[in-house]
Design an enzyme around this catalytic site. Sequence first.
Site, PDB file in Angstrom:
ATOM      1  N   ASP A   1      38.584  39.715  48.467  1.00 45.33           N
ATOM      2  CA  ASP A   1      38.145  39.407  47.109  1.00 45.33           C
ATOM      3  C   ASP A   1      39.253  39.635  46.078  1.00 45.33           C
ATOM      4  OD1 ASP A   1      38.049  42.190  47.512  1.00 45.33           O
ATOM      5  OD2 ASP A   1      35.877  42.239  47.548  1.00 45.33           O
TER       6      ASP A   1
ATOM      7  N   ASN B   1      25.808  50.118  46.136  1.00 46.21           N
ATOM      8  CA  ASN B   1      24.588  49.304  46.129  1.00 46.21           C
ATOM      9  C   ASN B   1      24.493  48.443  47.388  1.00 46.21           C
ATOM     10  OD1 ASN B   1      26.528  47.372  45.738  1.00 46.21           O
ATOM     11  ND2 ASN B   1      25.763  46.643  43.763  1.00 46.21           N
TER      12      ASN B   1
ATOM     13  N   GLU C   1      27.150  40.813  46.277  1.00 48.69           N
ATOM     14  CA  GLU C   1      26.271  41.756  45.592  1.00 48.69           C
ATOM     15  C   GLU C   1      24.814  41.538  46.015  1.00 48.69           C
ATOM     16  OE1 GLU C   1      27.399  44.194  44.023  1.00 48.69           O
ATOM     17  OE2 GLU C   1      28.732  43.734  42.350  1.00 48.69           O
TER      18      GLU C   1
HETATM   19  C1  F6R Z   1      37.021  45.737  47.888  1.00 47.08           C
HETATM   20  C2  F6R Z   1      35.689  45.410  48.360  1.00 47.08           C
HETATM   21  C3  F6R Z   1      34.526  46.284  48.039  1.00 47.08           C
HETATM   22  C4  F6R Z   1      34.774  47.765  48.342  1.00 47.08           C
HETATM   23  C5  F6R Z   1      33.551  48.592  47.934  1.00 47.08           C
HETATM   24  C6  F6R Z   1      33.758  50.065  48.213  1.00 47.08           C
HETATM   25  O1  F6R Z   1      37.940  44.778  48.339  1.00 47.08           O
HETATM   26  O2  F6R Z   1      35.528  44.415  48.991  1.00 47.08           O
HETATM   27  O3  F6R Z   1      33.409  45.846  48.751  1.00 47.08           O
HETATM   28  O4  F6R Z   1      35.026  47.910  49.705  1.00 47.08           O
HETATM   29  O5  F6R Z   1      33.297  48.399  46.587  1.00 47.08           O
HETATM   30  O6  F6R Z   1      34.762  50.542  47.383  1.00 47.08           O
HETATM   31  P1  F6R Z   1      35.335  52.030  47.496  1.00 47.08           P
HETATM   32  O7  F6R Z   1      36.022  52.094  48.818  1.00 47.08           O
HETATM   33  O8  F6R Z   1      36.287  52.154  46.352  1.00 47.08           O
HETATM   34  O9  F6R Z   1      34.165  52.941  47.441  1.00 47.08           O
END
Ligand code: F6R
Length: 237
Positions: free
Chosen positions: A67, A136, A143
Amino acid sequence: MNKILVSSYEQLSDTAAEEVVNQLTKKPDSVLALATGSTPKGMYEKLIERYHEGKVDFGQAYTVNLDEYQGLPAEHLQSYHYYMKKQLFDEVNIASDHIYIPNGLAEDARQECQAYDSLIERLNGIDLMVLGIGRNGHIAFNEPAAWFDCNTHLVRLSESTIQANQRFFSEGEEVPKYAYTMGMKAVMGAKQVLLLAGADKHNILKDALYGRITSALPASILQLHPNLVVICEEKAE
Ligand code: F6R
């Protein structure tokens, strides 16, 4: 599902790095789908260590990131382009023309999404996808929603994701509201998925792995993946 319980973040990072090393040893020209955020940072550090020790070679590997924020240029300190450059790419021998990340400044969002899916197809799919999990239940930036989005798409980030990611931005600086993300077709089509979860993800991980499969908790779809490896800190269990 193969679940590996580890007792510390250090061990999580080490185990995850070892999975990537094994993949590249088995298939040096592997296509790796890579996550950003806090969770995989340790894994990238361990990969750099192993690279310096001559235990892994990125010379033939390809990477496609999951992403990118819409509206951030590659040089922006919070862009995922910049994150990847600093956390991994500047430190290992990956070829710059083997690196793919959605273009946050693309003029035509639809075209950018289609091009990203075509790219994944051209690369013959993803060999190993590294995922974190949002509080979440999001994976990549899929999402919670009324349905699972198949293809790469532009998504409006949920308020909880925006709040969670505010910690990376300086005071007064806004987290972008939209991001490009791979969809579930790329996730479910990956030959292997490596899901990393630190101790802070205890509740959501349990629901994702053992609860109902629903687009309201996007990571729950991983229950259907034929080759899922979960590396989680014991406290996340
Ligand atoms: C980032 C991504 C997100 C993160 C998720 C967890 O490229 O795809 O899905 O993996 O938001 O983020 P952290 O590891 O910062 O808790």
